[in-house]
Design an enzyme around this catalytic site. Structure first.
Site, PDB file in Angstrom:
ATOM      1  N   ARG A 111     -13.458  14.914  -8.288  1.00  0.00           N
ATOM      2  CA  ARG A 111     -12.096  14.825  -8.835  1.00  0.00           C
ATOM      3  C   ARG A 111     -11.810  16.169  -9.484  1.00  0.00           C
ATOM      4  NH1 ARG A 111      -9.171  10.130 -12.300  1.00  0.00           N
ATOM      5  NH2 ARG A 111      -9.051   9.384 -10.161  1.00  0.00           N
ATOM      6  N   HIS A 138      -4.846  11.639  -3.137  1.00  0.00           N
ATOM      7  CA  HIS A 138      -5.734  10.613  -3.710  1.00  0.00           C
ATOM      8  C   HIS A 138      -6.023   9.586  -2.604  1.00  0.00           C
ATOM      9  CE1 HIS A 138      -7.857   8.444  -6.636  1.00  0.00           C
ATOM     10  NE2 HIS A 138      -6.896   7.998  -7.423  1.00  0.00           N
ATOM     11  N   GLN A 141      -7.506   5.909  -3.192  1.00  0.00           N
ATOM     12  CA  GLN A 141      -6.578   4.962  -3.809  1.00  0.00           C
ATOM     13  C   GLN A 141      -5.613   4.385  -2.767  1.00  0.00           C
ATOM     14  OE1 GLN A 141      -6.334   3.999  -7.317  1.00  0.00           O
ATOM     15  NE2 GLN A 141      -5.193   2.397  -6.252  1.00  0.00           N
ATOM     16  N   ASP A 227       4.197   5.560  -9.892  1.00  0.00           N
ATOM     17  CA  ASP A 227       3.056   6.150 -10.600  1.00  0.00           C
ATOM     18  C   ASP A 227       3.606   6.774 -11.887  1.00  0.00           C
ATOM     19  OD1 ASP A 227       0.545   7.187 -11.194  1.00  0.00           O
ATOM     20  OD2 ASP A 227       0.516   8.655  -9.558  1.00  0.00           O
ATOM     21  N   CYS A 267      -1.283   2.606  -8.908  1.00  0.00           N
ATOM     22  CA  CYS A 267      -2.697   3.014  -8.890  1.00  0.00           C
ATOM     23  C   CYS A 267      -3.362   2.842 -10.241  1.00  0.00           C
ATOM     24  CB  CYS A 267      -2.818   4.453  -8.386  1.00  0.00           C
ATOM     25  SG  CYS A 267      -2.035   5.680  -9.445  1.00  0.00           S
ATOM     26  N   ARG A 295     -10.753  -0.763  -4.774  1.00  0.00           N
ATOM     27  CA  ARG A 295     -11.251   0.616  -4.729  1.00  0.00           C
ATOM     28  C   ARG A 295     -12.746   0.612  -4.432  1.00  0.00           C
ATOM     29  NH1 ARG A 295      -8.988   4.844  -7.688  1.00  0.00           N
ATOM     30  NH2 ARG A 295     -10.706   6.061  -6.836  1.00  0.00           N
TER      31      ARG A 295
END
Ligand code: CP
Ligand code: NVA
Length: 312
Positions: A111, A138, A141, A227, A267, A295
């Site tokens: 990340r 991402h 996700q 988001d 997410c 996930r």
């Protein structure tokens, strides 16, 4: 073989488009089986004795836990590294770090900030690298979100997904997913925060529509998703973003304008009252906890596939 030749032969998951439609379909089918085994206490250790490095340059709750727990469930051991406590934070070149880390581990999750950082790492890695979030993408996700849709409603092909809010890493990953899997994205972003043409490229264009308002994007959609207004790394812009995004909030009225069986996705982490009203994220159409749980299972399928190939 020279190090760069070894590195070139390794398969990674750095963007959603790194896997084909057929590979994603395999991952989703495999996820169901791995989730079933876990729920039934059936031991499955295809990665026994293997080690994963998890490198975090930004904060995380879900990504860290889902990768660590998931890799353990497959029989391996995960090691957490962050910038602050390693030589990564003291200027050791990413290429040198990749050479060293990939000689001691079997798979790496990163990340970080710019996508080019993870690409430089992967170009020098002897083992598969998975994107656990960059400024641009991402993919784990969005894979989990699509798996959640399939679990709840079936095939996503030909469906419409509404993206309301920031043109961020989640949005660009949804765009790639629409192209790879064959669904449509309605996108509503505020003035001054439009899509970057370098990330929403020409071949993506048949798969998304830029809408004038959030309500227009949500009308008739099968998934409504959003988001945070300010992603990690953009905190200095927070004040300006709070003003610009004020109308980019998912409301009950927008859910009513969507398809009758529409799902709400996020997410997480979420800010109730900013990008989504509490009655939506805590309401009956929301599947946010299931997305988080999935996930772990989707990532197990991805790690198993990258290290062991397909199990039929
Ligand atoms: N959704 C997600 O990636 O959450 P974390 O930032 O907690 O890992
Ligand atoms: N777009 C958000 C996602 C967090 C999981 C961020 O990058 O901060």
């Amino acid at each position: 073989m020279k190090a760069d030749e070894v590195a070139k032969q390794v398969k990674h998951y750095l963007q959603f488009q790194d896997f084909t439609k057929e590979e994603h379909e395999y991952i989703f089918t495999r996820t169901t089986e791995l989730k079933r085994r876990f729920k039934n206490y059936e031991t499955w250790h295809p990665l026994h004795d293997r080690t994963m490095a998890m490198i975090f340059e930004k904060s995380s709750t879900r990504t860290r836990l889902s990768f660590e727990a998931g890799f353990h469930q497959l029989g391996g051991h995960a090691v957490y590294l962050n910038t602050k406590d390693t030589q990564l934070g003291r200027g050791e070149p990413i290429e040198d770090s990749a050479q060293v880390i990939s000689r001691m581990t079997d798979i790496v999750m990163i990340r970080t900030f710019g996508q080019e950082i993870i690409e430089r790492f992967a170009a020098n890695s002897r083992v598969p690298v998975i994107n656990g979030l960059t400024n641009e993408y991402h993919p784990c996700q969005v894979s989990a979100d699509i798996y959640t849709y399939i679990e709840e409603r079936g095939d996503i092909t030909g469906k419409t997904v509404a993206w309301v809010g920031d043109a961020n890493n989640m949005c660009y990953t949804w765009i790639q997913a629409a192209r790879v899997l064959g669904f449509h994205l309605n996108i509503a972003t505020p003035a001054g925060y439009a899509l970057d043409p370098k990330l929403a490229v020409e071949s993506d264009q048949p798969f998304f529509t830029v809408c004038d308002t959030p309500m227009q994007a949500c009308t008739g959609a099968h998934i409504i998703t959003t988001d945070v207004w300010t992603s990690m790394g953009y905190e200095a812009e927070n004040e300006a973003r709070m003003k610009a995004f004020a109308d980019y909030k998912i409301t009950a009225e927008m859910m009513q304008a969507a398809a009758p069986d529409a799902l709400f996705m996020h997410c997480l982490p979420a800010h109730r009252g900013e990008e989504v009203d509490a009655e939506v994220i805590d309401g009956p159409q929301s599947v946010v906890w299931q997305e988080a749980e999935n996930r772990m299972h989707v990532q197990k399928a991805i790690m198993e596939y990258l290290l062991r190939g397909k199990f039929e």
